[in-house]
Motif scaffolding. Structure first.
Motif, short mmCIF file in Angstrom:
data_model
loop_
_atom_site.label_atom_id
_atom_site.label_comp_id
_atom_site.label_asym_id
_atom_site.label_seq_id
_atom_site.Cartn_x
_atom_site.Cartn_y
_atom_site.Cartn_z
N LEU A 333 0.83 -1.21 0.00
CA LEU A 333 0.00 0.00 0.00
C LEU A 333 0.86 1.26 0.00
O LEU A 333 0.53 2.25 -0.64
CB LEU A 333 -0.93 0.00 1.22
N HIS A 334 1.99 1.20 0.72
CA HIS A 334 2.87 2.37 0.72
C HIS A 334 3.55 2.54 -0.63
O HIS A 334 3.71 3.65 -1.11
CB HIS A 334 3.93 2.24 1.81
N LEU A 335 3.92 1.40 -1.18
CA LEU A 335 4.60 1.42 -2.46
C LEU A 335 3.73 2.11 -3.51
O LEU A 335 4.21 2.86 -4.35
CB LEU A 335 4.87 -0.02 -2.89
N THR B 83 10.60 4.85 15.55
CA THR B 83 11.17 6.18 15.28
C THR B 83 10.68 6.71 13.94
O THR B 83 10.20 7.85 13.84
CB THR B 83 12.72 6.08 15.19
N SER B 84 10.78 5.85 12.95
CA SER B 84 10.43 6.29 11.61
C SER B 84 8.96 6.70 11.55
O SER B 84 8.61 7.74 10.99
CB SER B 84 10.74 5.17 10.63
N THR B 85 8.09 5.88 12.16
CA THR B 85 6.67 6.21 12.14
C THR B 85 6.41 7.51 12.90
O THR B 85 5.65 8.37 12.45
CB THR B 85 5.84 5.07 12.73
N ALA B 175 -3.96 5.43 12.42
CA ALA B 175 -3.28 4.17 12.12
C ALA B 175 -1.81 4.25 12.47
O ALA B 175 -1.24 3.32 13.03
CB ALA B 175 -3.46 3.81 10.65
N HIS B 176 -1.17 5.36 12.13
CA HIS B 176 0.26 5.42 12.35
C HIS B 176 0.60 5.63 13.82
O HIS B 176 1.57 5.06 14.32
CB HIS B 176 0.90 6.44 11.42
N SER B 177 -0.24 6.42 14.53
CA SER B 177 0.09 6.50 15.96
C SER B 177 -0.23 5.17 16.64
O SER B 177 0.39 4.83 17.65
CB SER B 177 -0.61 7.67 16.67
N ASN B 655 -7.50 12.91 -2.85
CA ASN B 655 -6.11 12.69 -2.50
C ASN B 655 -5.63 11.28 -2.80
O ASN B 655 -4.51 10.93 -2.54
CB ASN B 655 -5.84 13.07 -1.04
N ARG B 656 -6.49 10.44 -3.27
CA ARG B 656 -6.09 9.11 -3.74
C ARG B 656 -6.70 8.90 -5.10
O ARG B 656 -7.92 8.93 -5.22
CB ARG B 656 -6.64 8.01 -2.83
N ARG B 657 -5.89 8.66 -6.10
CA ARG B 657 -6.48 8.51 -7.42
C ARG B 657 -6.93 7.08 -7.63
O ARG B 657 -6.14 6.15 -7.56
CB ARG B 657 -5.46 8.88 -8.47
C1 HEM Z 1 3.34 -1.25 10.34
C2 HEM Z 1 3.44 -0.06 9.92
C3 HEM Z 1 2.52 0.73 9.01
C4 HEM Z 1 1.25 0.44 8.57
C5 HEM Z 1 0.40 -0.76 8.88
C6 HEM Z 1 0.84 1.51 7.72
C7 HEM Z 1 -0.35 1.57 7.04
C8 HEM Z 1 -0.68 2.53 6.11
C9 HEM Z 1 -1.82 2.48 5.26
C10 HEM Z 1 -2.85 1.36 5.23
C11 HEM Z 1 -1.80 3.60 4.49
C12 HEM Z 1 -2.86 3.99 3.47
C13 HEM Z 1 -2.49 3.57 2.11
C14 HEM Z 1 -3.56 3.91 1.11
O1 HEM Z 1 -4.39 4.79 1.38
O2 HEM Z 1 -3.57 3.31 0.05
C15 HEM Z 1 -0.66 4.36 4.87
C16 HEM Z 1 -0.31 5.58 4.33
C17 HEM Z 1 0.83 6.26 4.65
N1 HEM Z 1 1.85 5.81 5.47
FE1 HEM Z 1 1.87 4.15 6.56
N2 HEM Z 1 1.85 2.42 7.65
C18 HEM Z 1 2.89 1.97 8.44
C19 HEM Z 1 4.11 2.56 8.65
C20 HEM Z 1 4.48 3.78 8.09
C21 HEM Z 1 5.74 4.38 8.27
C22 HEM Z 1 6.90 3.78 9.07
C23 HEM Z 1 5.71 5.56 7.58
C24 HEM Z 1 6.75 6.64 7.40
C25 HEM Z 1 7.98 6.56 7.54
C26 HEM Z 1 4.42 5.65 6.96
C27 HEM Z 1 4.02 6.71 6.18
C28 HEM Z 1 2.82 6.77 5.51
C29 HEM Z 1 2.41 7.90 4.71
C30 HEM Z 1 3.19 9.19 4.48
C31 HEM Z 1 1.15 7.57 4.17
C32 HEM Z 1 0.33 8.42 3.22
C33 HEM Z 1 -0.62 9.25 4.00
C34 HEM Z 1 -1.43 10.14 3.10
O3 HEM Z 1 -0.85 10.78 2.26
O4 HEM Z 1 -2.63 10.18 3.30
N3 HEM Z 1 3.70 4.56 7.28
N4 HEM Z 1 0.03 3.68 5.85
#
Ligand code: HEM
Lengths: 377, 680
Positions: A333-335, B83-85, B175-177, B655-657
C-alpha cells in the motif's frame, strides 16, 4: 400515502428485497428464541451482528440476496430430510446425491472446475455466452458449497451434541470457506467493474484450492468432522476465522489480477483483458479490502490468544506469519503511494504476496510446528 | 553538498520519515520475522547443541537465533519502525491538520483549470441563483463548503469550495500513531525490562529444578513487579504463591500477591478419547478472604490485576508401587514404593530410577486397517462413493489401554535412557504383550520391547524362559533335546543328530551373546550373500525349536505338565524369542512393572501481569479505525466557480487517485450541468 408514492419510496419499491430480509429476520428470531439458551452472550451478539450484516449485503447486492434465499431453502431441505438420523445420508436419494454435506461440497468442487473452463473458453474464444455460463456456474458452486457447510454444521450436532460446532475449525473446512469467499469477492468485482474477463484467472486459484481439498479428503480422510480441542471452543473462532479468510481470499484475488496485468502488459491476451488501469484499480481495491480484514483478523486473533493462551502475542509461527503477510501488504500500500512506482512492481509484488499468503495459510501448518497446528497434513 | 551537522540531521530526518524508508523497513521486518519461525525458539540449549554441534551452537547463540524476537538486532529494527513512524507523523501531521480544516477557498482559476477532472459549463441563471443551487447540491452530496466572492483581473466571480472525507487524514494519524502505541505497549509487557535488570546484574537466572527455598534473593523478583508472565505449578490439594518465569536456560521466581490452592483438576473427554475440557477448581486465598473460582481454557480468572490461565497440566506426584524384574538370574526383587518426581537407587546403587510421569489412561486407535474407510479398494467408483454422504468420521475402535508411567534409568556414569511402560498387557494381533518403550534421547521415538504375557496374563513365563534359554548350564541339554525332537525315525544316524545338537548349542551360545544381532553378524561373516536368507531361516527354526524345549524344561523344573504344541504356544515361543533378542538392546538390566498407583494430578496455571495490554488494545482499536478511514474514506474536493459572464468551472480532485474519481466526477459534472441549464 398513495400507491404512486410507494412506487418511488426507496424501501417499498423493492418488495422482493423486503421479503427476503423479513425471511432473514424471521430465521434469526427463530434461532434466537429456540437456541438462545445454548449461546453465551457474545454468541448472541454475533448472531445479531451477522443478521444485520447479511441484511445489508442482501439489500445492496441482489445476487447475494438470491444466494441467501437459495442456501436457506437447500440447507433447510437437507436438514429436514435427515429426520435427525445420520444414516439417512445413505438412504435418502436427495441427501446422498445432492444435499448431504460431502456431496454438496463435491458438487461445489465440480462446478468450480466447470466454471474455470467456461471462463477460459469465454476469454479465448471471446464468447460472451461462455463467460456468462462461467458466472452462473460460479454462483451455483457457491450455492452448493454454502449449503454443504450449513448441512455439515447440522451433521456435526447429529454426531454428538457436545461435538457440534461451526465448520470453520480445521484445514479442510477453511479451504471450503476460502473457495466460497474468494468466489464471492470475485463475483462482486465482476459486477462492480462490469467485466467477466478476469474470471479465468481468479477461478484458477479457486480450482487449485478445490484440487487441494479433494486431495486432502481423498488421501487423508480430512473431511471427517472431529470434535474441537479446548483451545478452539470459543466464540472468537466465529469471527477470527472468517475475517482471516476474507483477507486471504482478497489477497489471492489481487494476485491473480496481478498475473493478468503482467500478461497484458507484455501483450499476451492484451486485447481480451480489461485495460491495465482497470486491473490496477481492482488490485488496489482487493488489497484494500484484504488489508482491512486481515488487520481486524490479526487483532481478533491477538484478543483470542490473550484469552486462551494468556498473551496477546507470543511469536508463534502462525502469528508471526500473519504479521509477515500483513507487513507485506502494508508495504504494498505504501509502495503504491510512492511517486513513480506503478504497474509492474506492484503487480509482481501482489503475485509474490500470494506465495507469502499461501505459506502463512498452508505452509506453516505443513512445515512449522506451534500452537496453531490444528490442521496438520 | 553541505556537511554541517544541521544539514545532516535534516537529511536523516527526511530519510527516516520517507515513504521509501517505510517500505524498506516493513520489508526488512517481515524478512527478519521469518527466521524465528524456521528455527524453533526458546528450546533448552542442549537441543540446539545437539542440532548444530559445538562449532555453530555458540555462533548462533551470539546471533540471538534461539530467541530472535528478543534479540538486540530485532528490537533495533522495531525501534527504527517506531522512530520512523513517529517522525513521519511529526512531519505529516501539521500539514494534514491544516488540510483538514482548509477549504482552499483561495484556489486560483488557473490552477483549477489544471485539475485532471474539470469541466466548463454555461448557465443563464444569475450568479446568486446558480450559487444557491450549487450549495444545495453539495449539501445533499455530503460536502461541507465555503463560498468566497472575488473580484480580480478575470472579472467578478463566486467560488464554492466543497470538501468531503476529511476522515482520511484522521485515518492516517490514527493508524500510524497506533503502530507506535502497540510497539510501546508490547515493549512494556515484553521481557526487555527484565532482561535489562539481569544485564545490569541485579537479577540472575537460577536452576529452577532446585527446591524454591534453595533459590536465593538474586533470583527472586518483587511481589509487585510491574509486568511478568510465569507458571504456577499446583498439585491437587496443595497451595502455592510463587510462579516461575523462564529466562534463558533457567528461571526467576515471582512471588504473587496472593496464594492459590488447587482443589481439583478436571479433564473431560469426548467419546473419541480427545480431551474436551481442562479446568482447575481453585481457591484464591488473600488474607482472610477465600475466593473459589474455576480456571478453564479460554476462561481465565483475573484477580488484583493478575490473570490466571489454564496453561497445562502435569502429574502432581502420583504414588506408584513398582515391581522390578531383573533380566539376570534372580528376578525376585522387592517392590519399590515411589512417586512421580522422585528417584530411587536400584541394582546395588548401580542404577538410579527417576520417575518422570504417569498417565492414568491412554486411549489408542485400535482400528484395524481394513475397517478404516481408507481401504485398499482402488475402484474409483467405490472411492468416490465413500466421499459422498455425510461427513461423520469412520467408525473407529478406540480403546483405553490403561495406565502407563515413564522413567529414566541413569547408570553410574550419569548416562540416562528414557522408558515408558504400560501397566497392563496390550492386545496386538490377538496376542498380549507388556509394552515397554525405550529411547536414548528425547528426539527419538520410543522403541518397544514387547514381553509376551502368559496364559495367566503375567510376565513370569517369559522371564523363566529367557533365563533358561540363555543359561550356560542347560544349553547342551536343550540342544540335545531339540536334536532328538527334530530328528527321529529309523534312518537318522546318531552322528547326524549329534551334528545338529552341536549346531543348536552353537546357535544358542551366539544368541545368548547378543540375540539376532550376533547371529546376523555370524551369517554375514561366513555365508555367501545368495544363501544368507536361507541360512537365517535355518537359524530361526533352530532357535524356535530350542526355545520350545527350553520352555518345556522350565515347566519340568516347576513340576508342571508339558505343553502341547499348538498355534497359540507357537506364537508365544516366536514372540518370546523376539523379545529376548530385543532385551539385549533394551539398555537396562531390569524392567519395571507397575503394580498399583494412586494418582495425584497437578495443574499448571500461567500467571500474568501485563500493564501494557490496555495500551496495545487502544492501539489496536485506533489501527482498525485508522485503516478503515484511510482505505474507505477518500478526501474529495469539488469546486464550482461561477463567473458573472455565465461561465461555470467545475473542478474535482481527491487525495487518492482511483477509478472511483472518474465516476464521481462525471456524476457531479452531469448533475451540476443539468442544474445550471434548468430554468425551472
Ligand atoms: C506497520 C506499519 C505501518 C502500517 C500498517 C501503515 C499503514 C498505512 C496504510 C494502510 C496507508 C494507506 C495507504 C492507502 O491509502 O492506500 C498508509 C499511508 C501512509 N503511510 Fe503508513 N503504515 C505503516 C508505517 C508507516 C511508516 C513507518 C511511515 C513513514 C515513515 C508511513 C508513512 C505513511 C504515509 C506518508 C502515508 C500516506 C498518508 C497520506 O498521504 O494520506 N507509514 N500507511
Amino acid at each position: 400515502m398513495t400507491l404512486s408514492d410507494a412506487k418511488h419510496h426507496p424501501v417499498l419499491n423493492r418488495p422482493l428485497d423486503c421479503f427476503a430480509i423479513m425471511l432473514l429476520a424471521a430465521g434469526a428470531l427463530f434461532a434466537f428464541t429456540r437456541y438462545a439458551s445454548f449461546m453465551d452472550s457474545y454468541e448472541q451478539v454475533i448472531l445479531l451482528a451477522v443478521t444485520l450484516i447479511f441484511a445489508t449485503l442482501a439489500w445492496k447486492w441482489r445476487g447475494l440476496r438470491n444466494l441467501f434465499v437459495g442456501v436457506a431453502v437447500l440447507a433447510l431441505s437437507g436438514i429436514s430430510l435427515y429426520h435427525a438420523d445420520l444414516a439417512r445420508a445413505e438412504q435418502n436419494f436427495f441427501l446422498k446425491y445432492f444435499l448431504a454435506s460431502q456431496t454438496a461440497i463435491g458438487w461445489m468442487c465440480a462446478l468450480f472446475v466447470f466454471a474455470t473452463f467456461a471462463y477460459w473458453l469465454g476469454l479465448l474464444a471471446k464468447s460472451e455466452f461462455a463467460e456468462k455460463t462461467g458466472s452462473a456456474l460460479t454462483w451455483a458452486a457457491v450455492l452448493m458449497g454454502a449449503t454443504g457447510m450449513c448441512v455439515r454444521w447440522y451433521e456435526s450436532y447429529l454426531i454428538g451434541a457436545d461435538i457440534g460446532h461451526i465448520p470453520i475449525s480445521n484445514l479442510y473446512e477453511v479451504f471450503v470457506l476460502f473457495c466460497l469467499i474468494t468466489a464471492l469477492l470475485y463475483l462482486h468485482y465482476e459486477k462492480r467493474y462490469a467485466t467477466r474477463k478476469l474470471g479465468a484467472f481468479v477461478l484458477l486459484v479457486i480450482a487449485a484450492a478445490v484440487g487441494f481439498t479433494l486431495w486432502y479428503s481423498f488421501t487423508r480422510e480430512a473431511q471427517e468432522i472431529q470434535p474441537l480441542v479446548p483451545a478452539l471452543q470459543s466464540y472468537w473462532m466465529k469471527i477470527h476465522v472468517p475475517a482471516n479468510f476474507i483477507g486471504y481470499g482478497a489477497f489471492s484475488l489481487a494476485a491473480m489480477v496481478g498475473v493478468a496485468w503482467l500478461l497484458a502488459a507484455r501483450g499476451t491476451l492484451a486485447s481480451r483483458l480489461p485495460p491495465l488501469v482497470v486491473m490496477e484499480d481492482l488490485m488496489y481495491k482487493a488489497i484494500a479490502i484484504g488489508f482491512a480484514f486481515f488487520t481486524l483478523a490479526t487483532i481478533l486473533g491477538a484478543l483470542w490468544a490473550a484469552e486462551a493462551w494468556g498473551t496477546y502475542w507470543q511469536w508463534d509461527p502462525k502469528e508471526t506469519w500473519a504479521l509477515i503477510v500483513w507487513l507485506n501488504y502494508a508495504a504494498w500500500l505504501h509502495l503504491r503511494l510512492t511517486k513513480g512506482l506503478r504497474g509492474a512492481v506492484l503487480a509482481w509484488w501482489a503475485v509474490i504476496g500470494l506465495l507469502v499468503t499461501t505459506f502463512a495459510f498452508l505452509g506453516v501448518n505443513m512445515f512449522l510446528s506451534g500452537l496453531h497446528s490444528y490442521g496438520t497434513l | 553538498m553541505s556537511r554541517t551537522p544541521a544539514a545532516f540531521s535534516r537529511r536523516l530526518y527526511e530519510l527516516l520519515s520517507s515513504m521509501r524508508f517505510a517500505v524498506s523497513l516493513l520489508t526488512v521486518l517481515a524478512i527478519a520475522s521469518v527466521i524465528g519461525t524456521v528455527l524453533k525458539q526458546n528450546e533448552p540449549y542442549n537441543n540446539y547443541l545437539a542440532q548444530f554441534g559445538q562449532f555453530w551452537f555458540p555462533v548462533f547463540k551470539a546471533l540471538g537465533l534461539y530467541a530472535v524476537y528478543h534479540s538486540a538486532w530485532f528490537l533495533l529494527i522495531l525501534a527504527f519502525l517506531v522512530t520512523s513512524t513517529s517522525l513521519c507523523i511529526m512531519r505529516q501531521a501539521p500539514g494534514m491538520l491544516k488540510e483538514m480544516r482548509s477549504f482552499r477557498v483561495n484556489a486560483r482559476e488557473a490552477s483549477l483549470r489544471q485539475f485532471a477532472h474539470h469541466h466548463i459549463a454555461h448557465t443563464a441563471l444569475t450568479t446568486v441563483d446558480a450559487a444557491a443551487r450549487a450549495r444545495d447540491y453539495l449539501a445533499t452530496q455530503g460536502y461541507a463548503f465555503r463560498i468566497r466572492a472575488r473580484d480580480d483581473a478575470q472579472g467578478r466571480s463566486l467560488l464554492i469550495a466543497g470538501r468531503a472525507g476529511t476522515g482520511n487524514r484522521l485515518g492516517y494519524l490514527f493508524a500510524h500513531s497506533a503502530i507506535v502505541l502497540i510497539c510501546i505497549g508490547g515493549l512494556l509487557d515484553g521481557d526487555l525490562p527484565l532482561k535489562a535488570e539481569m544485564l545490569l546484574g541485579a537479577k540472575k537466572a537460577a536452576d529452577i529444578n532446585l527446591p524454591f527455598n534453595q533459590i536465593g534473593a538474586e533470583s527472586r523478583l518483587d511481589t509487585d513487579h510491574w509486568s511478568y508472565r510465569g507458571n504456577l505449578f499446583l498439585p491437587e490439594g496443595k497451595r502455592g504463591n510463587i510462579a516461575v518465569i523462564n529466562v534463558d536456560d533457567g528461571g526467576l521466581l515471582q512471588p504473587l500477591p496472593f496464594t492459590v490452592e488447587l482443589k481439583r483438576f478436571n479433564v473431560d473427554f469426548y467419546s473419541t478419547g480427545m480431551p474436551k475440557r481442562f479446568a482447575s477448581d481453585i481457591v484464591i486465598i488473600d488474607g482472610d478472604k477465600r475466593i473459589e473460582r474455576t480456571v478453564e481454557v479460554n476462561k481465565p480468572v483475573e484477580y488484583r490485576g493478575v490473570t490466571l490461565y489454564q496453561a497445562s497440566f502435569d502429574d502432581g506426584g502420583s504414588k506408584l508401587k513398582l515391581q522390578p524384574w531383573y533380566f539376570s538370574a534372580n528376578p525376585a526383587a522387592k517392590p519399590i514404593d515411589t512417586e512421580v518426581g522422585a528417584a530411587t537407587s536400584m541394582d546395588g546403587n548401580k542404577l538410579r530410577a527417576e520417575i518422570t510421569g504417569f498417565r492414568a489412561f491412554n486411549v489408542e486407535d485400535m482400528t484395524s486397517p481394513d475397517v478404516s474407510k481408507n481401504t485398499a479398494d482402488k475402484n474409483s467408483l467405490a472411492i468416490l462413493n465413500r466421499q459422498l454422504g455425510n461427513a461423520s468420521p469412520a467408525q473407529r475402535t478406540l480403546k483405553n489401554v490403561g495406565p502407563s508411567f515413564s522413567y529414566k534409568l541413569r547408570n553410574d556414569t550419569g548416562q540416562a535412557r528414557e522408558y515408558n511402560n504400560y501397566m497392563l498387557p496390550i492386545t496386538q494381533d490377538g496376542r498380549q504383550f507388556f509394552m515397554s518403550g525405550m529411547r536414548e534421547s528425547p528426539a527419538d521415538d520410543f522403541r518397544y520391547l514387547r514381553i509376551p504375557a502368559d496364559t495367566d496374563g503375567k510376565p513370569d513365563t517369559w522371564f523363566a524362559l529367557r533365563a533358561e534359554m540363555l543359561s550356560d548350564k542347560d544349553r547342551a541339554l536343550i540342544a540335545r533335546r531339540f536334536a532328538i525332537a527334530a530328528m527321529h525315525g529309523p534312518d537318522i544316524s546318531e552322528t547326524m543328530r549329534t551334528r545338529l545338537s552341536l549346531t543348536a548349542e552353537r546357535t544358542l551360545q551366539m544368541f545368548a551373546a547378543g540375540g539376532f544381532d550376533s547371529i546376523g553378524t555370524f551369517i554375514n561373516g561366513t555365508v555367501p550373500a545368495e544363501e544368507r536368507e536361507k541360512a537365517a531361516d535355518v537359524f530361526v527354526r533352530v532357535l524356535q525349536g530350542c526355545a520350545w524345549e527350553a520352555l518345556q524344561l522350565t515347566r519340568q523344573n516347576q513340576h508342571q505338565k508339558p505343553l502341547d504344541m499348538d498355534s497359540a504356544h507357537a506364537d508365544f515361543v516366536r514372540d518370546s524369542i523376539n523379545a529376548i533378542s530385543d532385551s539385549f538392546r533394551y539398555g537396562a538390566p531390569v524392567w519395571l512393572a507397575l503394580d498399583s498407583f494412586d494418582q495425584v494430578q497437578a495443574s499448571v496455571l500461567q500467571v500474568t501481569r501485563s500493564p501494557g495490554r490496555n495500551i496495545v488494545y487502544l492501539g489496536c482499536a485506533l489501527l482498525v479505525a485508522g485503516v478503515c478511514f484511510m482505505l474507505y474514506v477518500r478526501e474529495r474536493r469539488l469546486f464550482v466557480l461561477l463567473k458573472d459572464s455565465g461561465e461555470v468551472l467545475i473542478a474535482y480532485a481527491s487525495n487518492r487517485r482511483t477509478l472511483d474519481d472518474e465516476r464521481e466526477f462525471s456524476r457531479h459534472r452531469d448533475a451540476l450541468t443539468r442544474l445550471f441549464e434548468d430554468d425551472a
